[in-house]
Scaffold this active site. Sequence first.
Site, PDB file in Angstrom:
ATOM      1  N   HIS A   2       0.698  -1.234   0.124  1.00 38.50           N
ATOM      2  CA  HIS A   2      -0.080  -0.107   0.152  1.00 38.50           C
ATOM      3  C   HIS A   2       0.929   1.210  -0.003  1.00 38.50           C
ATOM      4  O   HIS A   2       0.301   2.374  -0.194  1.00 38.50           O
ATOM      5  CB  HIS A   2      -0.904  -0.075   1.189  1.00 38.50           C
ATOM      6  CG  HIS A   2      -0.378   0.092   2.609  1.00 38.50           C
ATOM      7  ND1 HIS A   2       0.318  -0.551   3.348  1.00 38.50           N
ATOM      8  CD2 HIS A   2      -0.265   1.437   3.385  1.00 38.50           C
ATOM      9  CE1 HIS A   2       1.039  -0.078   4.379  1.00 38.50           C
ATOM     10  NE2 HIS A   2       0.480   1.204   4.285  1.00 38.50           N
ATOM     11  N   GLY A  38       3.477   1.755  -2.056  1.00 39.48           N
ATOM     12  CA  GLY A  38       4.035   1.940  -3.442  1.00 39.48           C
ATOM     13  C   GLY A  38       3.151   2.859  -4.258  1.00 39.48           C
ATOM     14  O   GLY A  38       2.238   3.243  -3.773  1.00 39.48           O
ATOM     15  N   LEU A  39       3.773   2.895  -5.575  1.00 41.06           N
ATOM     16  CA  LEU A  39       3.065   3.827  -6.623  1.00 41.06           C
ATOM     17  C   LEU A  39       1.463   3.300  -6.714  1.00 41.06           C
ATOM     18  O   LEU A  39       0.763   4.139  -6.739  1.00 41.06           O
ATOM     19  CB  LEU A  39       3.842   3.796  -7.892  1.00 41.06           C
ATOM     20  CG  LEU A  39       3.071   4.429  -9.035  1.00 41.06           C
ATOM     21  CD1 LEU A  39       3.036   5.831  -8.876  1.00 41.06           C
ATOM     22  CD2 LEU A  39       3.714   4.202 -10.228  1.00 41.06           C
ATOM     23  N   VAL A  40       1.527   2.201  -7.139  1.00 38.77           N
ATOM     24  CA  VAL A  40       0.368   1.396  -7.327  1.00 38.77           C
ATOM     25  C   VAL A  40      -0.759   1.137  -5.956  1.00 38.77           C
ATOM     26  O   VAL A  40      -1.819   1.571  -5.954  1.00 38.77           O
ATOM     27  CB  VAL A  40       0.433  -0.019  -8.140  1.00 38.77           C
ATOM     28  CG1 VAL A  40      -0.732  -0.548  -8.255  1.00 38.77           C
ATOM     29  CG2 VAL A  40       1.197   0.237  -9.375  1.00 38.77           C
ATOM     30  N   GLY A  41      -0.136   0.455  -5.117  1.00 42.49           N
ATOM     31  CA  GLY A  41      -0.716   0.367  -3.739  1.00 42.49           C
ATOM     32  C   GLY A  41      -1.358   1.713  -3.279  1.00 42.49           C
ATOM     33  O   GLY A  41      -2.737   1.656  -2.656  1.00 42.49           O
ATOM     34  N   SER A  95       2.763  -6.901 -14.811  1.00 40.85           N
ATOM     35  CA  SER A  95       3.541  -5.755 -15.563  1.00 40.85           C
ATOM     36  C   SER A  95       3.483  -6.034 -17.085  1.00 40.85           C
ATOM     37  O   SER A  95       3.323  -7.101 -17.657  1.00 40.85           O
ATOM     38  CB  SER A  95       4.750  -5.601 -15.173  1.00 40.85           C
ATOM     39  OG  SER A  95       5.759  -4.929 -15.924  1.00 40.85           O
ATOM     40  N   SER A  96       3.675  -4.921 -17.823  1.00 40.76           N
ATOM     41  CA  SER A  96       3.557  -5.291 -19.412  1.00 40.76           C
ATOM     42  C   SER A  96       4.777  -5.909 -19.733  1.00 40.76           C
ATOM     43  O   SER A  96       5.044  -6.260 -20.853  1.00 40.76           O
ATOM     44  CB  SER A  96       3.431  -3.923 -20.248  1.00 40.76           C
ATOM     45  OG  SER A  96       4.489  -3.055 -19.816  1.00 40.76           O
ATOM     46  N   CYS A  97       5.847  -5.858 -19.072  1.00 42.94           N
ATOM     47  CA  CYS A  97       7.148  -6.756 -19.324  1.00 42.94           C
ATOM     48  C   CYS A  97       6.930  -8.232 -19.519  1.00 42.94           C
ATOM     49  O   CYS A  97       7.941  -8.938 -19.820  1.00 42.94           O
ATOM     50  CB  CYS A  97       8.260  -6.336 -18.307  1.00 42.94           C
ATOM     51  SG  CYS A  97       8.050  -7.130 -16.675  1.00 42.94           S
ATOM     52  N   TYR A 119      12.184 -10.567 -13.396  1.00 40.11           N
ATOM     53  CA  TYR A 119      11.073 -10.045 -12.925  1.00 40.11           C
ATOM     54  C   TYR A 119       9.834 -10.515 -13.618  1.00 40.11           C
ATOM     55  O   TYR A 119       8.918 -10.965 -13.021  1.00 40.11           O
ATOM     56  CB  TYR A 119      11.413  -8.270 -12.962  1.00 40.11           C
ATOM     57  CG  TYR A 119       9.904  -7.567 -12.539  1.00 40.11           C
ATOM     58  CD1 TYR A 119       9.567  -7.640 -11.115  1.00 40.11           C
ATOM     59  CD2 TYR A 119       9.127  -7.305 -13.391  1.00 40.11           C
ATOM     60  CE1 TYR A 119       8.395  -6.857 -10.856  1.00 40.11           C
ATOM     61  CE2 TYR A 119       8.140  -6.471 -13.105  1.00 40.11           C
ATOM     62  CZ  TYR A 119       7.611  -6.179 -11.719  1.00 40.11           C
ATOM     63  OH  TYR A 119       6.592  -5.671 -11.565  1.00 40.11           O
ATOM     64  N   LYS A 141       6.469 -12.426 -12.630  1.00 41.58           N
ATOM     65  CA  LYS A 141       4.971 -12.228 -12.818  1.00 41.58           C
ATOM     66  C   LYS A 141       4.187 -13.166 -13.702  1.00 41.58           C
ATOM     67  O   LYS A 141       3.113 -13.140 -13.321  1.00 41.58           O
ATOM     68  CB  LYS A 141       5.140 -10.783 -13.512  1.00 41.58           C
ATOM     69  CG  LYS A 141       5.620  -9.511 -12.504  1.00 41.58           C
ATOM     70  CD  LYS A 141       4.448  -9.376 -11.386  1.00 41.58           C
ATOM     71  CE  LYS A 141       5.143  -8.187 -10.264  1.00 41.58           C
ATOM     72  NZ  LYS A 141       4.144  -8.354  -9.235  1.00 41.58           N
ATOM     73  N   PRO A 172      -0.910  -3.868 -16.116  1.00 42.60           N
ATOM     74  CA  PRO A 172      -0.743  -2.373 -16.535  1.00 42.60           C
ATOM     75  C   PRO A 172       0.271  -2.076 -17.497  1.00 42.60           C
ATOM     76  O   PRO A 172       1.143  -2.718 -17.324  1.00 42.60           O
ATOM     77  CB  PRO A 172      -0.431  -1.639 -15.050  1.00 42.60           C
ATOM     78  CG  PRO A 172      -0.440  -2.525 -13.945  1.00 42.60           C
ATOM     79  CD  PRO A 172      -0.618  -4.081 -14.699  1.00 42.60           C
ATOM     80  N   LEU A 190       3.236   3.155 -15.921  1.00 42.66           N
ATOM     81  CA  LEU A 190       2.418   4.010 -15.028  1.00 42.66           C
ATOM     82  C   LEU A 190       3.100   5.198 -14.485  1.00 42.66           C
ATOM     83  O   LEU A 190       4.443   5.414 -14.784  1.00 42.66           O
ATOM     84  CB  LEU A 190       2.280   3.229 -13.804  1.00 42.66           C
ATOM     85  CG  LEU A 190       1.179   1.891 -14.084  1.00 42.66           C
ATOM     86  CD1 LEU A 190       1.274   1.034 -12.879  1.00 42.66           C
ATOM     87  CD2 LEU A 190      -0.306   2.376 -14.629  1.00 42.66           C
ATOM     88  N   HIS A 245      12.025   5.761 -14.217  1.00 40.97           N
ATOM     89  CA  HIS A 245      11.589   5.524 -15.409  1.00 40.97           C
ATOM     90  C   HIS A 245      11.525   7.014 -16.128  1.00 40.97           C
ATOM     91  O   HIS A 245      11.769   8.121 -15.653  1.00 40.97           O
ATOM     92  CB  HIS A 245      10.174   5.036 -15.358  1.00 40.97           C
ATOM     93  CG  HIS A 245      10.199   3.518 -14.841  1.00 40.97           C
ATOM     94  ND1 HIS A 245       9.670   3.201 -13.837  1.00 40.97           N
ATOM     95  CD2 HIS A 245      10.946   2.610 -15.129  1.00 40.97           C
ATOM     96  CE1 HIS A 245       9.814   1.852 -13.421  1.00 40.97           C
ATOM     97  NE2 HIS A 245      10.543   1.491 -14.363  1.00 40.97           N
TER      98      HIS A 245
END
Length: 328
Positions: free
Chosen positions: A27, A29-32, A123-125, A152, A156, A179, A182, A195
């Site tokens: 919670h 992080g950027l996303v959380g 992640s898109s990776c 990574y 995922k 996603p 972001l 990034h």
Amino acid sequence: MADNTGSEMKSGSFMLEKSAKIFVAGHRGLVGSAIVRKLQDQGFTNLVLRTHSELDLTSQSDVESFFATEKPVYVILAAAKVGGIHANNTYPADFIGVNLQIQTNVIHSAYTHGVKKLLFLGSSCIYPKFAPQPIPESALLTGPLEPTNEWYAIAKIAGIKMCQAYRLQHQWDAISGMPTNLYGQNDNFHPENSHVLPALMRRFHEAKANNADEVVVWGSGSPLREFLHVDDLADACVFLMDQYSGFEHVNVGSGVEVTIKELAELVKEVVGFKGKLVWDTTKPDGTPRKLMDSSKLASLGWTPKISLKDGLSQTYEWYLENVVQKKQ
């Protein structure tokens, strides 16, 4: 043969359960953090949040006792070890190992302790280096990965497959969202390992503050990229928790492509840097195009709301208040 992919599972009850206990892993992080803000805005009142020092998600026994004690009804798994190319190259064992541990512990304990639904975020990776553009969900596992972040990415992919396996074997409602790139508040603006978007914002801001004449950016500016504001992602996560119970992972993108050059000009404008933008074409460009096909999510009824210009303005305001002022 009976359909055991869980496509017949009921959806639509999540938004009716405002007092249900929801565990948002990661919670801070950027996303959380964006997901927590969105849930609070939507009137959810029973969020369970733990910092890393309070709960080590890589510890199976700690995660198991947390679920046994707290018994959350819903779980959103936004916790991950993330980093740029240099970090992935330097610590490959950490990137695959830590992420596999977090996912395995949280997904398994969530299932064994009766969690009603889990959303895993990737992640898109995860997609092959030479996937068709725009990248559809079906491109998964159709070719070799980008070597710079394969550790990574493999973790995922394992998370997606774990959700699917638990759905197949246990008819348990575990879904995955993937996603695109972001940005937004709580992003990483570190000079070394951020990034492209926050890195540009910081560089233009510092150039403006130092009255510099120009900012030099690597490459030609021609590669096409897609960006999604993290508040839009959070909105999509709440939508998926409520409306989606399918087997396949779902791409979450903006569907809008922008060249790095257009992005740099936009960031320059938002920051108010009046100097020159210089492109160092002796430096590499990276992948020419990277866009997710998010038509599946659109067909379910969700589309993003925040334009890139508005999102950049909001992000710069946050950067000024939370990064620049704190340094002063």
